[in-house]
Design a protein around this motif. Structure first.
Motif, PDB file in Angstrom:
ATOM      1  N   LYS A 357      45.871  39.225  45.586  1.00  0.00           N
ATOM      2  CA  LYS A 357      44.617  39.935  45.847  1.00  0.00           C
ATOM      3  C   LYS A 357      43.488  38.946  46.106  1.00  0.00           C
ATOM      4  N   LYS A 358      43.467  37.865  45.354  1.00  0.00           N
ATOM      5  CA  LYS A 358      42.442  36.844  45.569  1.00  0.00           C
ATOM      6  C   LYS A 358      42.588  36.195  46.943  1.00  0.00           C
ATOM      7  N   ALA A 359      43.836  36.044  47.405  1.00  0.00           N
ATOM      8  CA  ALA A 359      44.063  35.482  48.740  1.00  0.00           C
ATOM      9  C   ALA A 359      43.508  36.416  49.811  1.00  0.00           C
ATOM     10  N   LEU A 360      43.670  37.726  49.641  1.00  0.00           N
ATOM     11  CA  LEU A 360      43.100  38.684  50.580  1.00  0.00           C
ATOM     12  C   LEU A 360      41.576  38.628  50.551  1.00  0.00           C
ATOM     13  N   ILE A 361      41.010  38.588  49.370  1.00  0.00           N
ATOM     14  CA  ILE A 361      39.546  38.537  49.232  1.00  0.00           C
ATOM     15  C   ILE A 361      38.999  37.268  49.880  1.00  0.00           C
ATOM     16  N   ALA A 362      39.713  36.145  49.739  1.00  0.00           N
ATOM     17  CA  ALA A 362      39.293  34.889  50.365  1.00  0.00           C
ATOM     18  C   ALA A 362      39.342  34.995  51.884  1.00  0.00           C
ATOM     19  N   LEU A 363      40.373  35.662  52.421  1.00  0.00           N
ATOM     20  CA  LEU A 363      40.472  35.849  53.866  1.00  0.00           C
ATOM     21  C   LEU A 363      39.312  36.687  54.382  1.00  0.00           C
ATOM     22  N   ILE A 364      38.963  37.744  53.656  1.00  0.00           N
ATOM     23  CA  ILE A 364      37.848  38.601  54.061  1.00  0.00           C
ATOM     24  C   ILE A 364      36.534  37.831  54.030  1.00  0.00           C
ATOM     25  N   GLN A 365      36.348  37.014  53.024  1.00  0.00           N
ATOM     26  CA  GLN A 365      35.137  36.190  52.932  1.00  0.00           C
ATOM     27  C   GLN A 365      35.053  35.229  54.115  1.00  0.00           C
ATOM     28  N   GLU A 366      36.203  34.628  54.448  1.00  0.00           N
ATOM     29  CA  GLU A 366      36.242  33.658  55.548  1.00  0.00           C
ATOM     30  C   GLU A 366      36.007  34.319  56.892  1.00  0.00           C
ATOM     31  N   ARG A 367      36.635  35.464  57.138  1.00  0.00           N
ATOM     32  CA  ARG A 367      36.565  36.098  58.463  1.00  0.00           C
ATOM     33  C   ARG A 367      35.330  36.973  58.645  1.00  0.00           C
ATOM     34  N   CYS A 368      34.867  37.614  57.561  1.00  0.00           N
ATOM     35  CA  CYS A 368      33.806  38.612  57.692  1.00  0.00           C
ATOM     36  C   CYS A 368      32.534  38.265  56.920  1.00  0.00           C
ATOM     37  N   GLY A 369      32.601  37.267  56.055  1.00  0.00           N
ATOM     38  CA  GLY A 369      31.434  36.910  55.259  1.00  0.00           C
ATOM     39  C   GLY A 369      31.091  37.932  54.201  1.00  0.00           C
ATOM     40  N   ILE A 370      32.067  38.732  53.785  1.00  0.00           N
ATOM     41  CA  ILE A 370      31.862  39.772  52.778  1.00  0.00           C
ATOM     42  C   ILE A 370      32.714  39.449  51.557  1.00  0.00           C
ATOM     43  N   THR A 371      32.119  39.567  50.374  1.00  0.00           N
ATOM     44  CA  THR A 371      32.838  39.268  49.142  1.00  0.00           C
ATOM     45  C   THR A 371      33.177  40.558  48.412  1.00  0.00           C
ATOM     46  N   LEU A 372      34.460  40.817  48.255  1.00  0.00           N
ATOM     47  CA  LEU A 372      34.900  41.982  47.496  1.00  0.00           C
ATOM     48  C   LEU A 372      35.087  41.614  46.029  1.00  0.00           C
ATOM     49  N   ASP A 373      35.141  42.639  45.191  1.00  0.00           N
ATOM     50  CA  ASP A 373      35.256  42.468  43.741  1.00  0.00           C
ATOM     51  C   ASP A 373      36.728  42.545  43.340  1.00  0.00           C
ATOM     52  N   ALA A 374      37.235  41.456  42.756  1.00  0.00           N
ATOM     53  CA  ALA A 374      38.642  41.416  42.369  1.00  0.00           C
ATOM     54  C   ALA A 374      38.972  42.413  41.264  1.00  0.00           C
ATOM     55  N   GLU A 375      37.976  42.918  40.563  1.00  0.00           N
ATOM     56  CA  GLU A 375      38.225  43.861  39.468  1.00  0.00           C
ATOM     57  C   GLU A 375      38.377  45.301  39.956  1.00  0.00           C
ATOM     58  N   LEU A 376      37.891  45.587  41.148  1.00  0.00           N
ATOM     59  CA  LEU A 376      37.941  46.954  41.669  1.00  0.00           C
ATOM     60  C   LEU A 376      39.160  47.137  42.565  1.00  0.00           C
ATOM     61  N   PRO A 377      39.726  48.352  42.585  1.00  0.00           N
ATOM     62  CA  PRO A 377      40.897  48.589  43.431  1.00  0.00           C
ATOM     63  C   PRO A 377      40.542  48.524  44.909  1.00  0.00           C
TER      64      PRO A 377
END
Length: 577
Positions: A357-377
């Motif tokens: 999940k952290k790898a997905l969140i890192a990809l989103i941050q890199e590609r879109c500049g948006i940070t998702l919350d690892a605690e939320l589904p």
């Protein structure tokens, strides 16, 4: 010249490994060989790649034939208004493959079009190897127009498509023969390659002197015994059809016209009908899909071999390590995963998922500049953007969606391409971006552009819930949910395609709607009710119960819906007969 000669000799040496034994010739318009070779558009191509990867692991003797698609499918970008923009996605085959030491000619519009190609060797992670021939008309012998025939995947008009299918089917058979491949059977993966049966009919023609009045000039039964056909679409519009005046202009009288119309349809050349009539074994890609196909084509025997996904390719690295520790050899015998619900410690499974999940969140941050919350589904939804896939069903009632998120927050990640000529699909992407803006203050939503294998890998492993909401009964199989299951990600999906077989309510995931024909309003109500009353409460309030569903998604779905099981079924049911 010396370099070309040396390369040809080196390729010939590699080919010797593959031409010693009989092989199944696997024809597919698209094959996902690896992420940075854009010879695929979506599910059909990724499935073809998984088919060959499993064949390599199982050391099944196959040879694959496809087109080189020098300009790829397309690179997708999204403008400020949510509009899809398409750019060519060229690649250099010489960086990945070796030139083939043979060329053949096919006749198109009464002229010779030369077909060469490239040898790509697909290597399985267990050491197996499968040859893939990438057919190419970009040769000096051809006109400028003909050199472009193998450029674009699903590009151009009906004339361009027919020329491509002549190269794939007729050119593919001729090149296999020129390279001395010993072909046991031909597997037509979807109808695009059905013209190969016309080449086989010509090779099995009776001497004219032996024919009686009214007899077929071809040994049809012998050709039929050589062919297997897998149909992938329950949608009439998804079948390639060509008017006979176009066929006559492009292909001329390649075979007897009465024979062709008897096999492919009286009004127009239907590639699916041609493939079904000339294949001794025909199958759909899920049990439900086979039922739908039998209704579409009454009188035909359509079996079912449900699709699967390649275990090692689609399990995240943390999950692979976990499986290696508890089920040595799981990649080769994925049925071992049936014990996952009792043998994988819950804490270990959750930790492996958190890493993905952290790898997905890192990809989103890199590609879109948006940070998702690892605690939320995270609800994941990614597939071809077409109207019947209903990517907008989740947003049917924005007020209801806001209300659900207010009580138990969640995040959404979307991805997918619309075909460049699919205006409805493009409008769907724009609509999704409108919903993203409308819900920006309530629900974090991300659209990842340029959906490819790498994004798919991160999404199916890093999401917490996998959504699939097509109109029933138009989902032939769907494989993204199978990939999610290999990562312990439960499905929340419409009962169509493979999910009819894989869904055990509350055990492996959850169903949206019922088995009846789709109704947008009823399906949306069902989706919201499951999210609000079952899925999100379980995630937020009962982590132990949630991980139990993850375990069972692995034990009861991944253990079955894998391409090793699928290929063993093809071997036992279709290839060995």
């Amino acid at each position: 010249m010396m370099c070309e000669h040396a390369c040809a000799k080196e390729t010939q040496a590699m080919l010797k490994e593959f031409i010693r034994n009989e092989r199944i010739a696997y024809f597919s318009m698209e094959i996902a060989l690896q992420n940075d070779i854009p010879t695929y558009s979506g599910g059909l191509g990724v499935l073809s790649g998984d088919t060959l990867r499993s064949a390599a692991d199982l050391e099944m003797p196959m040879v694959a034939i496809t087109l080189v698609h020098r300009l790829g499918y397309f690179r997708q970008s999204i403008d400020d208004h949510g509009g899809q923009q398409e750019q060519a996605d060229p690649w250099a085959p010489e960086k990945y493959a070796a030139p083939l030491p043979a060329k053949v000619a096919v006749t198109i519009e009464n002229r010779d079009v030369w077909v060469g190609g490239w040898l790509y060797i697909l290597e399985g992670h267990m050491g197996g190897r499968q040859p893939v021939l990438l057919l190419d008309t970009d040769l000096d012998e051809n006109t400028a127009e003909d050199r472009q025939i193998t450029d674009r995947l699903y590009g151009g008009d009906a004339c361009y498509r027919l020329k491509q299918e002549i190269v794939l089917g007729i050119g593919g058979v001729r090149l296999l023969n020129a390279l001395d491949f010993n072909v046991r059977q031909y597997h037509l993966n979807e109808g695009h390659s059905a013209l190969l049966v016309l080449e086989l009919l010509r090779r099995h023609a009776y001497p004219a002197a032996d024919l009686r009045q009214g007899e077929s000039p071809y040994d049809v039964p012998s050709v039929r015994e050589l062919c297997n056909f897998t149909t992938h679409t329950p949608v009439e519009a998804g079948q390639d059809k060509f008017p006979y005046d176009l066929v006559s202009r492009i292909l001329d009288d390649f075979v007897d016209s009465e024979t062709l119309k008897g096999l492919a349809g009286r009004d127009q050349l239907n590639m699916t009908s041609l493939a079904m009539n000339m294949s001794d074994y025909v199958n759909g890609v899920a049990k439900r899909h086979a039922e739908v196909s039998r209704r579409m084509f009454p009188g035909y025997r359509v079996r079912a071999i449900t699709n699967g996904v390649h275990p090692h390719t689609w399990a995240s690295i943390p999950l692979r390590k976990l499986y290696d520790a508890h089920f040595p050899g799981w990649c080769h015998e994925s049925e071992q995963l049936v014990r996952a619900d009792c043998c994988i410690p819950k804490d270990d499974l959750w930790q492996a998922h958190v890493e993905a999940k952290k790898a997905l969140i890192a990809l989103i941050q890199e590609r879109c500049g948006i940070t998702l919350d690892a605690e939320l589904p995270i609800l994941g939804f990614a597939r071809r953007m077409a109207a019947y896939k209903r990517p907008d069903l989740l947003f049917h009632d924005l007020a209801r969606l806001r209300e659900i998120a207010r009580r138990r927050p969640f995040q959404i990640v979307l991805a997918g391409k619309a075909h460049p000529r699919d205006e409805a699909g493009k409008q769907m992407i724009q609509l999704l971006h409108e919903h993203i803006r409308e819900l920006a203050d309530a629900i974090p939503i991300v659209f990842l552009p340029n959906y490819d294998m790498d994004i798919a890998f991160k999404l199916v492993s890093g999401s917490d819930v996998w959504l699939n909401t097509p109109l029933r009964p138009f989902e032939a199989s769907g494989t993204s949910g199978m990939k999610a299951a290999f990562n312990g990600v439960p499905n929340l999906s419409v009962l169509d395609g493979w999910w009819v077989e894989g869904c055990i309510e509350g055990v492996t995931g959850w169903a949206v709607g019922n088995n009846d024909e789709s109704d947008n309003g009823e399906d949306a109500i069902s989706l919201y009710r499951k999210l609000d009353e079952v899925v999100l409460p379980l995630y937020h309030e009962d982590r132990d119960g949630w991980i139990s569903v993850m375990q069972r998604a692995i034990s009861k779905n991944a253990s079955i819906f894998n391409s090793h099981r699928m290929m063993r079924r093809y071997a036992s049911d279709a290839y060995i007969r």
